[in-house]
Write an enzyme that holds these catalytic residues in place. Structure first.
Site, PDB file in Angstrom:
ATOM      1  N   ASP A   7      10.075   1.856  -3.980  1.00 23.23           N
ATOM      2  CA  ASP A   7      11.051   3.254  -5.062  1.00 23.23           C
ATOM      3  C   ASP A   7      11.504   3.963  -3.086  1.00 23.23           C
ATOM      4  O   ASP A   7      11.045   3.274  -1.634  1.00 23.23           O
ATOM      5  CB  ASP A   7      10.617   4.374  -5.710  1.00 23.23           C
ATOM      6  CG  ASP A   7       9.272   4.881  -5.185  1.00 23.23           C
ATOM      7  OD1 ASP A   7       9.265   4.552  -3.950  1.00 23.23           O
ATOM      8  OD2 ASP A   7       9.392   6.046  -5.989  1.00 23.23           O
ATOM      9  N   CYS A  65       5.088   2.775  -4.037  1.00 27.99           N
ATOM     10  CA  CYS A  65       6.329   4.090  -4.034  1.00 27.99           C
ATOM     11  C   CYS A  65       5.194   5.046  -4.034  1.00 27.99           C
ATOM     12  O   CYS A  65       4.297   4.732  -3.095  1.00 27.99           O
ATOM     13  CB  CYS A  65       6.155   4.312  -5.310  1.00 27.99           C
ATOM     14  SG  CYS A  65       4.489   4.601  -6.364  1.00 27.99           S
ATOM     15  N   THR A  67       2.564   6.686  -4.891  1.00 31.97           N
ATOM     16  CA  THR A  67       1.023   6.550  -4.384  1.00 31.97           C
ATOM     17  C   THR A  67       0.911   4.956  -4.683  1.00 31.97           C
ATOM     18  O   THR A  67       0.210   5.233  -4.289  1.00 31.97           O
ATOM     19  CB  THR A  67       1.141   7.235  -5.940  1.00 31.97           C
ATOM     20  OG1 THR A  67       1.346   7.616  -7.100  1.00 31.97           O
ATOM     21  CG2 THR A  67       1.168   9.448  -5.892  1.00 31.97           C
ATOM     22  N   HIS A  98     -12.108 -12.230  -7.373  1.00 31.58           N
ATOM     23  CA  HIS A  98     -12.630 -11.722  -9.148  1.00 31.58           C
ATOM     24  C   HIS A  98     -11.880 -11.357 -10.008  1.00 31.58           C
ATOM     25  O   HIS A  98     -12.035 -11.643 -11.077  1.00 31.58           O
ATOM     26  CB  HIS A  98     -13.394 -10.435  -9.099  1.00 31.58           C
ATOM     27  CG  HIS A  98     -14.992 -10.143  -8.477  1.00 31.58           C
ATOM     28  ND1 HIS A  98     -16.455  -9.741  -8.245  1.00 31.58           N
ATOM     29  CD2 HIS A  98     -15.693 -11.145  -7.312  1.00 31.58           C
ATOM     30  CE1 HIS A  98     -16.984 -10.247  -7.465  1.00 31.58           C
ATOM     31  NE2 HIS A  98     -16.375 -11.319  -6.933  1.00 31.58           N
ATOM     32  N   HIS A 133     -15.798 -15.063 -13.717  1.00 31.29           N
ATOM     33  CA  HIS A 133     -14.385 -14.163 -13.512  1.00 31.29           C
ATOM     34  C   HIS A 133     -13.934 -15.341 -14.304  1.00 31.29           C
ATOM     35  O   HIS A 133     -12.696 -14.585 -14.859  1.00 31.29           O
ATOM     36  CB  HIS A 133     -14.256 -14.366 -12.229  1.00 31.29           C
ATOM     37  CG  HIS A 133     -15.372 -13.205 -11.136  1.00 31.29           C
ATOM     38  ND1 HIS A 133     -16.216 -12.600 -11.342  1.00 31.29           N
ATOM     39  CD2 HIS A 133     -15.359 -13.984 -10.194  1.00 31.29           C
ATOM     40  CE1 HIS A 133     -16.868 -12.461 -10.666  1.00 31.29           C
ATOM     41  NE2 HIS A 133     -17.336 -13.554  -9.353  1.00 31.29           N
TER      42      HIS A 133
HETATM   43  C1  RB5 Z   1       8.301   9.486  -6.452  1.00 32.47           C
HETATM   44  O1  RB5 Z   1       8.536  10.730  -6.012  1.00 32.47           O
HETATM   45  C2  RB5 Z   1       7.259   9.717  -7.025  1.00 32.47           C
HETATM   46  O2  RB5 Z   1       7.093  10.313  -8.055  1.00 32.47           O
HETATM   47  C3  RB5 Z   1       6.950   8.029  -6.951  1.00 32.47           C
HETATM   48  O3  RB5 Z   1       7.188   7.337  -5.505  1.00 32.47           O
HETATM   49  C4  RB5 Z   1       5.664   7.706  -7.442  1.00 32.47           C
HETATM   50  O4  RB5 Z   1       4.711   8.105  -6.346  1.00 32.47           O
HETATM   51  C5  RB5 Z   1       5.587   7.576  -8.669  1.00 32.47           C
HETATM   52  O5  RB5 Z   1       4.188   6.919  -9.140  1.00 32.47           O
END
Ligand code: RB5
Length: 159
Positions: A7, A65, A67, A98, A133
């Site tokens: 994203d 993204c 996180t 694994h 595995h």
């Molecule tokens: C975008 O602000 C953020 O929510 C997205 O990049 C991501 O971290 C969602 O899991």
């Protein structure tokens, strides 16, 4: 062929992944997003890349993204994917050795560029070890297909 997607938070890191893959002699295909503005939805790009892996168009995917979590959850809903969200090298390598992970996700707001490149390199060069595995992967696939049943001989650990 490695699928890449992100994203708006992951565009710069995705470009670093492109450079890394080029340096490793690995082909890649970009499934977006490439517009640096918030308001885009990570499931769109996670789904496109995950579907390319599930359909066999791509061997693996690297998704980014903020996180690594949202795009990973979205990708994991596509049947046939085994997604690992990693911010360390050990987990990334073991997820292939694994768990035969076929999609790596990372958080652009979690890991720095150099660490992300190390994580991706370890993941890309690791190989699945099979053996016991594979049995566990088969169980995961059965859960996904709704055909998994517990072996009564295993007993329960409830007590
Ligand atoms: C975008 O602000 C953020 O929510 C997205 O990049 C991501 O971290 C969602 O899991």
């Amino acid at each position: 062929m490695i699928a890449l997607a992100c994203d708006h938070t992951g565009i710069a890191l995705k470009r670093e992944m492109m450079k890394l893959l080029d340096s490793m002699g690995l082909e890649w295909k970009d499934f977006g997003n490439n517009v640096e503005a918030s308001g885009d939805d990570y499931p769109v790009y996670g789904y496109r890349a995950a579907k390319a892996v599930a359909d066999g168009e791509c061997d693996r995917a690297i998704l980014i993204c903020g996180t690594g979590i949202g795009i990973g959850i979205a990708a994991s809903k596509v049947k046939g994917t085994r997604v690992c969200t990693c911010s360390d090298v050990y987990s990334a390598e073991l997820s292939k050795r694994h768990n035969n992970s076929n999609i790596l996700t990372m958080g652009a707001r979690v890991v720095g560029t150099d660490l992300a490149k190390m994580i991706a390199e370890h993941w890309l060069t690791a190989t699945f070890e099979g053996g016991r595995h594979q049995r566990r992967i088969d169980m995961i696939t059965a859960i996904e297909n709704g055909t998994y049943t517990e072996d009564p001989a295993l007993g329960g650990n409830e007590a």
